[in-house]
Design a protein around this motif. Sequence first.
Motif, PDB file in Angstrom:
ATOM      1  N   ILE A 112       0.901  -1.178  -0.002  1.00  0.00           N
ATOM      2  CA  ILE A 112      -0.131  -0.076   0.076  1.00  0.00           C
ATOM      3  C   ILE A 112       0.900   1.149  -0.036  1.00  0.00           C
ATOM      4  CG2 ILE A 112      -1.954  -1.021   1.256  1.00  0.00           C
ATOM      5  CD1 ILE A 112      -0.742   0.137   3.666  1.00  0.00           C
ATOM      6  N   PRO A 113       0.131   2.224  -0.521  1.00  0.00           N
ATOM      7  CA  PRO A 113       0.969   3.529  -0.227  1.00  0.00           C
ATOM      8  C   PRO A 113       0.755   3.912   1.357  1.00  0.00           C
ATOM      9  CG  PRO A 113      -1.195   3.911  -1.236  1.00  0.00           C
ATOM     10  CD  PRO A 113      -0.965   2.488  -1.211  1.00  0.00           C
ATOM     11  N   VAL A 114       1.764   4.553   1.818  1.00  0.00           N
ATOM     12  CA  VAL A 114       1.703   4.884   3.338  1.00  0.00           C
ATOM     13  C   VAL A 114       2.391   6.387   3.189  1.00  0.00           C
ATOM     14  CG1 VAL A 114       2.586   4.851   5.560  1.00  0.00           C
ATOM     15  CG2 VAL A 114       2.271   2.759   3.987  1.00  0.00           C
ATOM     16  N   PRO A 115       1.518   7.650   3.130  1.00  0.00           N
ATOM     17  CA  PRO A 115       1.882   8.851   3.050  1.00  0.00           C
ATOM     18  C   PRO A 115       2.800   9.454   4.163  1.00  0.00           C
ATOM     19  CG  PRO A 115      -0.632   8.711   2.799  1.00  0.00           C
ATOM     20  CD  PRO A 115       0.120   7.463   3.234  1.00  0.00           C
ATOM     21  N   GLY A 116       4.008  10.062   3.488  1.00  0.00           N
ATOM     22  CA  GLY A 116       4.750  10.405   4.685  1.00  0.00           C
ATOM     23  C   GLY A 116       6.006   9.419   5.075  1.00  0.00           C
ATOM     24  N   ALA A 117       5.816   8.371   4.746  1.00  0.00           N
ATOM     25  CA  ALA A 117       6.560   7.219   5.546  1.00  0.00           C
ATOM     26  C   ALA A 117       8.005   7.307   4.844  1.00  0.00           C
ATOM     27  CB  ALA A 117       6.222   6.002   5.155  1.00  0.00           C
ATOM     28  N   GLU A 118       8.950   7.317   5.894  1.00  0.00           N
ATOM     29  CA  GLU A 118      10.423   7.580   5.558  1.00  0.00           C
ATOM     30  C   GLU A 118      10.934   6.660   6.686  1.00  0.00           C
ATOM     31  OE1 GLU A 118      12.063  11.198   5.103  1.00  0.00           O
ATOM     32  OE2 GLU A 118      10.879  12.002   3.886  1.00  0.00           O
ATOM     33  N   PHE A 119      11.839   5.494   6.136  1.00  0.00           N
ATOM     34  CA  PHE A 119      12.283   4.621   7.181  1.00  0.00           C
ATOM     35  C   PHE A 119      13.131   3.644   6.226  1.00  0.00           C
ATOM     36  CE2 PHE A 119       8.610   2.752   5.443  1.00  0.00           C
ATOM     37  CZ  PHE A 119       8.934   1.351   4.817  1.00  0.00           C
ATOM     38  N   ALA A 120      14.079   2.899   7.230  1.00  0.00           N
ATOM     39  CA  ALA A 120      14.945   2.046   6.620  1.00  0.00           C
ATOM     40  C   ALA A 120      14.237   0.710   6.753  1.00  0.00           C
ATOM     41  CB  ALA A 120      16.338   1.722   7.287  1.00  0.00           C
ATOM     42  N   SER A 121      14.426  -0.251   5.527  1.00  0.00           N
ATOM     43  CA  SER A 121      14.185  -1.646   5.638  1.00  0.00           C
ATOM     44  C   SER A 121      14.370  -2.216   6.708  1.00  0.00           C
ATOM     45  CB  SER A 121      14.405  -2.271   4.693  1.00  0.00           C
ATOM     46  OG  SER A 121      14.300  -1.840   3.290  1.00  0.00           O
ATOM     47  N   HIS A 122      13.465  -2.948   7.306  1.00  0.00           N
ATOM     48  CA  HIS A 122      13.715  -3.629   8.669  1.00  0.00           C
ATOM     49  C   HIS A 122      12.787  -4.766   8.768  1.00  0.00           C
ATOM     50  CE1 HIS A 122      10.347  -0.937   9.616  1.00  0.00           C
ATOM     51  NE2 HIS A 122      10.035  -1.867  10.414  1.00  0.00           N
ATOM     52  N   PRO A 138      10.407  -0.554   1.736  1.00  0.00           N
ATOM     53  CA  PRO A 138       9.543   0.349   0.602  1.00  0.00           C
ATOM     54  C   PRO A 138      10.030  -0.155  -0.829  1.00  0.00           C
ATOM     55  CG  PRO A 138      12.138   1.299   1.538  1.00  0.00           C
ATOM     56  CD  PRO A 138      11.488   0.083   2.207  1.00  0.00           C
ATOM     57  N   LEU A 139       9.114   0.183  -1.602  1.00  0.00           N
ATOM     58  CA  LEU A 139       9.205  -0.169  -2.986  1.00  0.00           C
ATOM     59  C   LEU A 139       9.489   0.957  -3.790  1.00  0.00           C
ATOM     60  CD1 LEU A 139       6.030  -2.577  -3.490  1.00  0.00           C
ATOM     61  CD2 LEU A 139       8.399  -3.342  -3.067  1.00  0.00           C
ATOM     62  N   LYS A 140      10.035   0.668  -4.975  1.00  0.00           N
ATOM     63  CA  LYS A 140      10.422   1.709  -5.819  1.00  0.00           C
ATOM     64  C   LYS A 140       9.526   2.647  -6.472  1.00  0.00           C
ATOM     65  CE  LYS A 140      13.620   2.811  -9.633  1.00  0.00           C
ATOM     66  NZ  LYS A 140      14.522   2.107 -10.807  1.00  0.00           N
ATOM     67  N   ASP A 141       8.184   2.099  -6.661  1.00  0.00           N
ATOM     68  CA  ASP A 141       7.031   2.728  -7.035  1.00  0.00           C
ATOM     69  C   ASP A 141       6.468   3.778  -5.837  1.00  0.00           C
ATOM     70  OD1 ASP A 141       5.583   1.122  -5.320  1.00  0.00           O
ATOM     71  OD2 ASP A 141       4.568   0.252  -7.043  1.00  0.00           O
ATOM     72  N   GLY A 142       6.989   3.701  -4.601  1.00  0.00           N
ATOM     73  CA  GLY A 142       6.373   4.485  -3.686  1.00  0.00           C
ATOM     74  C   GLY A 142       5.607   3.679  -2.607  1.00  0.00           C
ATOM     75  N   ARG A 143       5.298   2.594  -3.098  1.00  0.00           N
ATOM     76  CA  ARG A 143       4.394   1.968  -1.948  1.00  0.00           C
ATOM     77  C   ARG A 143       5.282   1.465  -1.071  1.00  0.00           C
ATOM     78  NH1 ARG A 143       0.750  -1.703  -5.634  1.00  0.00           N
ATOM     79  NH2 ARG A 143       2.734  -1.818  -6.836  1.00  0.00           N
ATOM     80  N   ALA A 198      -2.819   3.119   7.477  1.00  0.00           N
ATOM     81  CA  ALA A 198      -2.778   3.498   5.900  1.00  0.00           C
ATOM     82  C   ALA A 198      -3.758   2.223   5.385  1.00  0.00           C
ATOM     83  CB  ALA A 198      -1.663   3.680   5.352  1.00  0.00           C
ATOM     84  N   ALA A 199      -3.670   0.998   6.109  1.00  0.00           N
ATOM     85  CA  ALA A 199      -4.259  -0.393   5.276  1.00  0.00           C
ATOM     86  C   ALA A 199      -5.837  -0.091   5.592  1.00  0.00           C
ATOM     87  CB  ALA A 199      -3.387  -1.365   6.001  1.00  0.00           C
ATOM     88  N   ARG A 200      -6.387  -0.735   4.504  1.00  0.00           N
ATOM     89  CA  ARG A 200      -7.945  -1.125   4.770  1.00  0.00           C
ATOM     90  C   ARG A 200      -7.914  -2.541   4.781  1.00  0.00           C
ATOM     91  NH1 ARG A 200      -9.499   0.662  -1.189  1.00  0.00           N
ATOM     92  NH2 ARG A 200      -7.692  -0.734  -1.493  1.00  0.00           N
ATOM     93  N   PRO A 201      -8.991  -2.827   5.354  1.00  0.00           N
ATOM     94  CA  PRO A 201      -9.201  -4.620   5.533  1.00  0.00           C
ATOM     95  C   PRO A 201      -8.911  -5.158   4.283  1.00  0.00           C
ATOM     96  CG  PRO A 201     -10.887  -3.397   7.034  1.00  0.00           C
ATOM     97  CD  PRO A 201     -10.244  -2.380   6.012  1.00  0.00           C
ATOM     98  N   GLU A 202      -9.440  -4.767   3.180  1.00  0.00           N
ATOM     99  CA  GLU A 202      -9.285  -5.441   1.960  1.00  0.00           C
ATOM    100  C   GLU A 202      -7.949  -5.618   1.446  1.00  0.00           C
ATOM    101  OE1 GLU A 202     -11.362  -1.497   0.688  1.00  0.00           O
ATOM    102  OE2 GLU A 202     -11.206  -2.943   2.617  1.00  0.00           O
ATOM    103  N   ASP A 203      -6.987  -4.699   2.183  1.00  0.00           N
ATOM    104  CA  ASP A 203      -5.508  -4.696   1.515  1.00  0.00           C
ATOM    105  C   ASP A 203      -4.860  -5.841   2.120  1.00  0.00           C
ATOM    106  OD1 ASP A 203      -6.063  -2.236   0.156  1.00  0.00           O
ATOM    107  OD2 ASP A 203      -5.600  -1.170   1.907  1.00  0.00           O
TER     108      ASP A 203
END
Length: 394
Positions: free
Chosen positions: A187-197, A210-215, A255-260
Amino acid sequence: MARSERIVVIGGGIAGLTAAAALHRRGRHVTVLERARSLRPVGAAISLAPNALRALDVIGLGDTIRELAAWSGDGGLRTPRGRWLARSSADAAAERFGGPLVLLHRATLIEHLAAQLPPGTVRTADAATLTDRGDTDRPARVATADGELEADLVVAADGVRSAVRRALFPGHPGAVYCGFTTWRVVIPVPGAEFASHETWGRGHIWGTHPLKDGRVYAYAAAVTPAGGSAPDDERAELLRRFGHWHDPIPAVLAAARPEDVLRHDVHHLAEPLPAHHHGRVALVGDAAHAMPPTLGQGGNQAIEDAVVLAHHCDDLPAYTAARLPRTTAVARQAVKVARLNLMTSRAGTVVRDNAVAALSKAGPALFLRGFDGIADWRPPQHPYASGQAPAGNR
């Protein structure tokens, strides 16, 4: 009268499409039969280690995937409260294994694999049943809704619940429950900035990348009885289990919906098969060696299978000899890692976390040793191997 097909691939997932692309590169006529109405996979991401990327180099796709993928670089392992147990280094991984780990959506990989095949190769909404495994003196046979096909080779890429595997090895117990279930969300997570963990709790795991497309790709796992489901919805279940864990986990869940949210119990082949072929049929991917996802190697080993099978397509015993010992060893290591990172003992998790932290302080190279012999694998040499792969990845 049965129509003659040189090679029939049953299953249009990553394993089946990679095998089809590799065999097509060898000049073989290939037909892929996929029972679903489309090739679009269930929405989740996949991590590709240097071993799989080198295998994709064989079919001329390695560099394309490297360019499309998010590089899973610096990050590491954390506790639920956010303390870093170990920090990963993209440079150290690249130096040790000839390239870093990358991450991309499964749908992206599927699309590019399918594009390697001539139009008409893939037949969707076409369920297939193996009716004769064939032998040296007769072709294999596959039944479809449109009639029966003959094949010099059948590639079974029909997944963890493989019907072909059951037909070839009826005495094998098949896949069994690993003891834990998983959840996945992209999913997209607005404003999320973090290192993979990845975060290890007691009987629980969470990963955020994070994915390259911003999701954002997030996954979770928990030790729980098989066949369970949330009393309300799976997002609510994740909130109960992980909502109090460190940032950015609460933001992802918000940011997630149940259907996600996707939930799946994890099954594996606890008992290795006696061979990865029988007659004129070869098994690849989860059909051959379903394993826990704790090493991130299920899809990677399937891609390896595909290019090795293409290399040995005229000598299936050689294919089994090349793949069975390796995949058995990787699968067993994945089981060991699952026991470690999904440990349920409170005292055991304290010991585990302290040991991981001490190992990390000794140097990132020591922490990477668990992937020695896995991520540094190289495909067999062959005239159709890509000449475009970077020198460090050959």
